[in-house]
Design a protein around this motif. Sequence first.
Motif, PDB file in Angstrom:
ATOM      1  N   LEU A  39       0.808  -1.223   0.000  1.00 25.53           N
ATOM      2  CA  LEU A  39       0.000   0.000   0.000  1.00 25.53           C
ATOM      3  C   LEU A  39       0.843   1.276   0.000  1.00 25.53           C
ATOM      4  O   LEU A  39       0.417   2.290  -0.553  1.00 25.53           O
ATOM      5  CB  LEU A  39      -0.938   0.012   1.209  1.00 25.53           C
ATOM      6  CG  LEU A  39      -2.135  -0.921   1.136  1.00 25.53           C
ATOM      7  CD1 LEU A  39      -2.830  -1.020   2.491  1.00 25.53           C
ATOM      8  CD2 LEU A  39      -3.103  -0.449   0.068  1.00 25.53           C
ATOM      9  N   ALA A  40       2.015   1.243   0.613  1.00 30.15           N
ATOM     10  CA  ALA A  40       2.828   2.460   0.751  1.00 30.15           C
ATOM     11  C   ALA A  40       3.046   3.188  -0.573  1.00 30.15           C
ATOM     12  O   ALA A  40       2.827   4.407  -0.641  1.00 30.15           O
ATOM     13  CB  ALA A  40       4.152   2.142   1.437  1.00 30.15           C
ATOM     14  N   PRO A  41       3.457   2.515  -1.648  1.00 25.23           N
ATOM     15  CA  PRO A  41       3.632   3.253  -2.900  1.00 25.23           C
ATOM     16  C   PRO A  41       2.311   3.781  -3.470  1.00 25.23           C
ATOM     17  O   PRO A  41       2.294   4.785  -4.179  1.00 25.23           O
ATOM     18  CB  PRO A  41       4.284   2.242  -3.846  1.00 25.23           C
ATOM     19  CG  PRO A  41       4.166   0.916  -3.207  1.00 25.23           C
ATOM     20  CD  PRO A  41       3.910   1.128  -1.750  1.00 25.23           C
ATOM     21  N   LEU A  42       1.221   3.125  -3.136  1.00 27.75           N
ATOM     22  CA  LEU A  42      -0.089   3.583  -3.608  1.00 27.75           C
ATOM     23  C   LEU A  42      -0.545   4.833  -2.863  1.00 27.75           C
ATOM     24  O   LEU A  42      -1.174   5.716  -3.439  1.00 27.75           O
ATOM     25  CB  LEU A  42      -1.121   2.458  -3.475  1.00 27.75           C
ATOM     26  CG  LEU A  42      -0.822   1.211  -4.315  1.00 27.75           C
ATOM     27  CD1 LEU A  42      -1.740   0.071  -3.936  1.00 27.75           C
ATOM     28  CD2 LEU A  42      -0.916   1.541  -5.802  1.00 27.75           C
ATOM     29  N   TYR A  43      -0.212   4.908  -1.571  1.00 27.21           N
ATOM     30  CA  TYR A  43      -0.475   6.147  -0.823  1.00 27.21           C
ATOM     31  C   TYR A  43       0.356   7.284  -1.422  1.00 27.21           C
ATOM     32  O   TYR A  43      -0.144   8.374  -1.662  1.00 27.21           O
ATOM     33  CB  TYR A  43      -0.064   6.014   0.648  1.00 27.21           C
ATOM     34  CG  TYR A  43      -0.867   5.081   1.509  1.00 27.21           C
ATOM     35  CD1 TYR A  43      -2.247   5.211   1.654  1.00 27.21           C
ATOM     36  CD2 TYR A  43      -0.233   4.077   2.241  1.00 27.21           C
ATOM     37  CE1 TYR A  43      -2.956   4.365   2.489  1.00 27.21           C
ATOM     38  CE2 TYR A  43      -0.937   3.235   3.080  1.00 27.21           C
ATOM     39  CZ  TYR A  43      -2.299   3.383   3.201  1.00 27.21           C
ATOM     40  OH  TYR A  43      -2.996   2.548   4.037  1.00 27.21           O
ATOM     41  N   VAL A  58      -9.953   4.278  -2.973  1.00 27.10           N
ATOM     42  CA  VAL A  58      -9.192   4.534  -4.182  1.00 27.10           C
ATOM     43  C   VAL A  58      -9.408   6.003  -4.484  1.00 27.10           C
ATOM     44  O   VAL A  58     -10.531   6.434  -4.732  1.00 27.10           O
ATOM     45  CB  VAL A  58      -9.661   3.637  -5.350  1.00 27.10           C
ATOM     46  CG1 VAL A  58      -8.945   4.032  -6.631  1.00 27.10           C
ATOM     47  CG2 VAL A  58      -9.427   2.176  -5.012  1.00 27.10           C
ATOM     48  N   HIS A  59      -8.342   6.774  -4.401  1.00 26.62           N
ATOM     49  CA  HIS A  59      -8.434   8.216  -4.619  1.00 26.62           C
ATOM     50  C   HIS A  59      -8.284   8.558  -6.092  1.00 26.62           C
ATOM     51  O   HIS A  59      -9.021   9.364  -6.630  1.00 26.62           O
ATOM     52  CB  HIS A  59      -7.391   8.952  -3.780  1.00 26.62           C
ATOM     53  CG  HIS A  59      -7.357  10.416  -4.049  1.00 26.62           C
ATOM     54  ND1 HIS A  59      -6.423  10.976  -4.883  1.00 26.62           N
ATOM     55  CD2 HIS A  59      -8.170  11.410  -3.646  1.00 26.62           C
ATOM     56  CE1 HIS A  59      -6.655  12.270  -4.966  1.00 26.62           C
ATOM     57  NE2 HIS A  59      -7.710  12.565  -4.234  1.00 26.62           N
ATOM     58  N   ASN A  73      -7.938  -2.553  -6.085  1.00 25.72           N
ATOM     59  CA  ASN A  73      -9.229  -2.665  -5.407  1.00 25.72           C
ATOM     60  C   ASN A  73      -9.229  -3.768  -4.360  1.00 25.72           C
ATOM     61  O   ASN A  73      -9.814  -3.606  -3.286  1.00 25.72           O
ATOM     62  CB  ASN A  73     -10.346  -2.889  -6.435  1.00 25.72           C
ATOM     63  CG  ASN A  73     -10.596  -1.659  -7.261  1.00 25.72           C
ATOM     64  OD1 ASN A  73     -10.485  -0.530  -6.806  1.00 25.72           O
ATOM     65  ND2 ASN A  73     -10.942  -1.868  -8.523  1.00 25.72           N
ATOM     66  N   ALA A  74      -8.555  -4.872  -4.653  1.00 23.55           N
ATOM     67  CA  ALA A  74      -8.482  -5.983  -3.705  1.00 23.55           C
ATOM     68  C   ALA A  74      -7.685  -5.590  -2.458  1.00 23.55           C
ATOM     69  O   ALA A  74      -8.060  -5.950  -1.334  1.00 23.55           O
ATOM     70  CB  ALA A  74      -7.864  -7.211  -4.368  1.00 23.55           C
ATOM     71  N   LEU A  75      -6.582  -4.861  -2.639  1.00 26.71           N
ATOM     72  CA  LEU A  75      -5.789  -4.401  -1.493  1.00 26.71           C
ATOM     73  C   LEU A  75      -6.589  -3.464  -0.602  1.00 26.71           C
ATOM     74  O   LEU A  75      -6.575  -3.588   0.625  1.00 26.71           O
ATOM     75  CB  LEU A  75      -4.519  -3.681  -1.970  1.00 26.71           C
ATOM     76  CG  LEU A  75      -3.385  -4.540  -2.457  1.00 26.71           C
ATOM     77  CD1 LEU A  75      -2.311  -3.683  -3.126  1.00 26.71           C
ATOM     78  CD2 LEU A  75      -2.778  -5.320  -1.296  1.00 26.71           C
ATOM     79  N   VAL A  76      -7.296  -2.522  -1.215  1.00 25.63           N
ATOM     80  CA  VAL A  76      -8.111  -1.573  -0.449  1.00 25.63           C
ATOM     81  C   VAL A  76      -9.215  -2.322   0.303  1.00 25.63           C
ATOM     82  O   VAL A  76      -9.444  -2.077   1.487  1.00 25.63           O
ATOM     83  CB  VAL A  76      -8.685  -0.467  -1.363  1.00 25.63           C
ATOM     84  CG1 VAL A  76      -9.745   0.354  -0.639  1.00 25.63           C
ATOM     85  CG2 VAL A  76      -7.560   0.433  -1.868  1.00 25.63           C
TER      86      VAL A  76
END
Length: 130
Positions: A39-43, A58-59, A73-76
């Motif tokens: 998640l860190a790189p997605l943030y 999901v922003h 979507n699965a991670l969120v």
Amino acid sequence: MFVASLLSATLATAQGNLEIDTPAISAIKSSMSQRHAQLAPLYASGAVGLKSDGSLAVHDANVVPLAQRGKLNALVAAENNDRTALYREIATANGHPEWAGDIRNTFAQRWIDKAPGGWWVEGSRGWARK
């Protein structure tokens, strides 16, 4: 590491024994810690943001290639499931399942307060980069 320190800081500041530990709570924390690396790189990219209710959203899916959006979507969804379970388990371990909403609110504020600069967070005026 970030998730563990954030959980510790969050647990120490709310009412009740939020430092309580059960096998279920430990398993949830472990799951969240393992997922944080993904998640860190997605943030950081703005794909994922922290919502004011203590969940993720999901922003901006456009920063993730189309082929990877299912995984996004699965991670969120997995993170949100764990967060909800964590709030519920802490409340239940304290003998007050009705506290889950208050625990969620406490965590929500702490997640946002502890988020690094550049992450997207939802506030009373909508989304903003921290």
